[in-house]
Design a protein around this motif. Structure first.
Motif, PDB file in Angstrom:
ATOM      1  N   ARG A 147      27.551   4.609  73.952  1.00 32.04           N
ATOM      2  CA  ARG A 147      28.751   4.358  73.154  1.00 32.04           C
ATOM      3  C   ARG A 147      28.403   3.673  71.845  1.00 32.04           C
ATOM      4  NH1 ARG A 147      34.570   2.803  75.337  1.00 32.04           N
ATOM      5  NH2 ARG A 147      35.656   2.574  73.348  1.00 32.04           N
ATOM      6  N   ARG A 167      30.992   7.123  75.987  1.00 34.48           N
ATOM      7  CA  ARG A 167      32.334   7.373  75.432  1.00 34.48           C
ATOM      8  C   ARG A 167      33.039   8.525  76.123  1.00 34.48           C
ATOM      9  NH1 ARG A 167      36.702   7.246  73.908  1.00 34.48           N
ATOM     10  NH2 ARG A 167      37.541   6.947  71.806  1.00 34.48           N
ATOM     11  N   ALA A 202      37.473  10.791  76.915  1.00 33.05           N
ATOM     12  CA  ALA A 202      37.536   9.961  75.710  1.00 33.05           C
ATOM     13  C   ALA A 202      38.875   9.244  75.623  1.00 33.05           C
ATOM     14  CB  ALA A 202      37.311  10.814  74.466  1.00 33.05           C
ATOM     15  N   ARG A 206      38.912   5.096  75.597  1.00 32.35           N
ATOM     16  CA  ARG A 206      38.992   4.619  74.209  1.00 32.35           C
ATOM     17  C   ARG A 206      39.106   3.101  74.153  1.00 32.35           C
ATOM     18  NH1 ARG A 206      42.977   6.468  69.158  1.00 32.35           N
ATOM     19  NH2 ARG A 206      42.205   4.859  67.728  1.00 32.35           N
ATOM     20  N   TYR A 247      40.572  16.849  67.761  1.00 29.53           N
ATOM     21  CA  TYR A 247      40.474  16.105  66.504  1.00 29.53           C
ATOM     22  C   TYR A 247      41.818  15.922  65.807  1.00 29.53           C
ATOM     23  CZ  TYR A 247      35.566  17.466  67.139  1.00 29.53           C
ATOM     24  OH  TYR A 247      34.302  17.675  67.646  1.00 29.53           O
ATOM     25  N   LEU A 253      40.234   9.980  70.296  1.00 30.02           N
ATOM     26  CA  LEU A 253      39.193   9.473  69.402  1.00 30.02           C
ATOM     27  C   LEU A 253      39.803   8.616  68.306  1.00 30.02           C
ATOM     28  CD1 LEU A 253      37.130  12.772  68.941  1.00 30.02           C
ATOM     29  CD2 LEU A 253      36.618  10.886  70.503  1.00 30.02           C
ATOM     30  N   TRP A 256      37.577   7.163  62.765  1.00 30.90           N
ATOM     31  CA  TRP A 256      36.187   7.276  62.321  1.00 30.90           C
ATOM     32  C   TRP A 256      35.383   8.187  63.237  1.00 30.90           C
ATOM     33  CZ3 TRP A 256      32.086   5.687  65.366  1.00 30.90           C
ATOM     34  CH2 TRP A 256      32.380   4.845  66.444  1.00 30.90           C
ATOM     35  N   GLU A 257      35.743   8.194  64.542  1.00 30.30           N
ATOM     36  CA  GLU A 257      35.062   9.100  65.460  1.00 30.30           C
ATOM     37  C   GLU A 257      35.420  10.549  65.158  1.00 30.30           C
ATOM     38  OE1 GLU A 257      34.496   6.735  69.625  1.00 30.30           O
ATOM     39  OE2 GLU A 257      36.568   7.197  69.056  1.00 30.30           O
ATOM     40  N   LYS A 258      36.672  10.789  64.797  1.00 30.30           N
ATOM     41  CA  LYS A 258      37.090  12.157  64.473  1.00 30.30           C
ATOM     42  C   LYS A 258      36.306  12.698  63.279  1.00 30.30           C
ATOM     43  CE  LYS A 258      41.769  11.787  66.359  1.00 30.30           C
ATOM     44  NZ  LYS A 258      43.224  11.893  66.117  1.00 30.30           N
ATOM     45  N   LEU A 260      33.225  11.784  62.333  1.00 32.46           N
ATOM     46  CA  LEU A 260      31.854  12.046  62.770  1.00 32.46           C
ATOM     47  C   LEU A 260      31.787  13.283  63.662  1.00 32.46           C
ATOM     48  CD1 LEU A 260      30.509   8.457  63.597  1.00 32.46           C
ATOM     49  CD2 LEU A 260      30.046   9.853  61.574  1.00 32.46           C
ATOM     50  N   PHE A 261      32.708  13.387  64.606  1.00 30.98           N
ATOM     51  CA  PHE A 261      32.692  14.516  65.538  1.00 30.98           C
ATOM     52  C   PHE A 261      32.979  15.831  64.820  1.00 30.98           C
ATOM     53  CE2 PHE A 261      32.932  12.960  70.118  1.00 30.98           C
ATOM     54  CZ  PHE A 261      32.375  11.714  69.819  1.00 30.98           C
TER      55      PHE A 261
END
Length: 318
Positions: A147, A167, A202, A206, A247, A253, A256-258, A260-261
């Motif tokens: 994570r 995660r 996820a 979260r 997304y 998510l 910021w994770e969205k 990156l993913f």
């Protein structure tokens, strides 16, 4: 809860009778077996129904036969609700029909869950097994990354127990607390296949803790050793549509994770298409997936209407 929590395994199957036999044998041979097994048959046509009708294992087996194939996502919605409402599960242990849990898989997951709760006062949302291919190598389709952003204290606590904070996880031997399902809702049936596990795990992790431990092992009997980018053919449609749903339509998510993913997915899709001998098929799946991702997933009740009557519709908390 009692001193011995009620564990119910949920297995979703479709036209893989021989692999299902291996899955059930793996569950039954464990050093800790579940209190019941719910098998959801997605309208198989290969003799699975006949096998399950005659199956007599050492664990109570509850077979749910659907009249339509609603995919792994729909099957897990049905099976998880059944585990909670009909069997009073404290933990739901979920897996596909190409999963072979090794003898200590369930016991080790329960031990880590209990040890973490005793040390921190917080019960982990789920414990994921280490997933290996048939030759013992870590399976790239089920690789779980540590994570991002976990504190040093959190990482150290998990490490002391032989675990790692994660995660998300695939639906290949994951032990989920029933309270997490009640709080966050069931998976999203409209995903059909692929990324329903990413979205669900996820979502529940979260703001909670999720762990994986190498002491709990499951074999994943896929035909090839590779991830979802190993030339998926027409199923690429689900990869694209469902990832975009994760997304844009889910709160699983953080923002910021969205970002990156999304970047990682675009890079992986480009590589998959470039390396495929079936680029025309993948491009068709890409554009169809992009187009269909513009509408939101249907509710579980809509997807399962006429297939299975949900008695306590626990829609995802979006």
């Amino acid at each position: 809860m009692t001193s011995q929590p009620v564990v119910v395994a949920v297995v979703v199957t479709y036209n893989r009778r021989e692999l299902l036999q291996t899955t059930l044998a793996g569950i039954a041979s464990g050093t800790r077996v579940p209190d019941a097994v719910v098998v959801v048959d997605n309208a198989s046509t290969d003799g699975t129904a006949e096998f399950l009708r005659d199956y007599q294992g050492p664990v109570t087996t509850d077979v749910v036969t659907l009249n339509t194939n609603v995919g792994g996502a729909g099957g897990f919605v049905v099976g998880m609700e059944r585990a909670l409402l009909d069997h009073g599960a404290h933990h739901v242990w979920i897996m596909d029909d190409d999963t072979e849990p090794q003898p200590n898989a369930l016991r080790e997951a329960l031990d880590v869950s209990l040890a973490y709760q005793q040390e921190t006062g917080q019960a982990p949302a789920f414990i994921a097994s280490r997933v290996v291919w048939t030759d013992g190598r870590d399976h790239p389709m089920n690789r779980m990354r540590p994570r991002m952003g976990a504190s040093e204290e959190a990482r150290s606590t998990a490490a002391r127990l032989g675990a790692t904070q994660i995660r998300s996880a695939s639906f290949v031997s994951v032990l989920i607390r029933a309270d997490e399902i009640r709080e966050h809702g069931l998976p999203i049936a409209d995903y059909f296949i692929w990324n329903d596990d990413l979205e669900f795990t996820a979502r529940v992790s979260r703001r909670g803790t999720a762990l994986t431990t190498n002491a709990s092992v499951a074999n994943h009997h896929t035909k090839v050793f590779g991830d979802a980018g190993a030339d998926p053919g027409p199923r690429f449609y689900y990869e694209v549509r469902n990832k975009i749903w994760v997304y844009t339509r889910s709160n699983a998510l953080a923002p910021w994770e969205k970002v990156l993913f999304t970047g990682a997915s675009l890079r992986n899709w480009t590589r998959t298409i470039a390396a495929s001998p079936n680029r025309k098929v993948l491009l068709a799946g890409l554009f169809k997936g992009l187009r269909h991702s513009l509408r939101a997933p249907r509710s579980n009740a809509q997807v399962l209407d006429g297939v299975y009557a949900l008695r306590n519709v626990q829609e995802p908390v979006r």
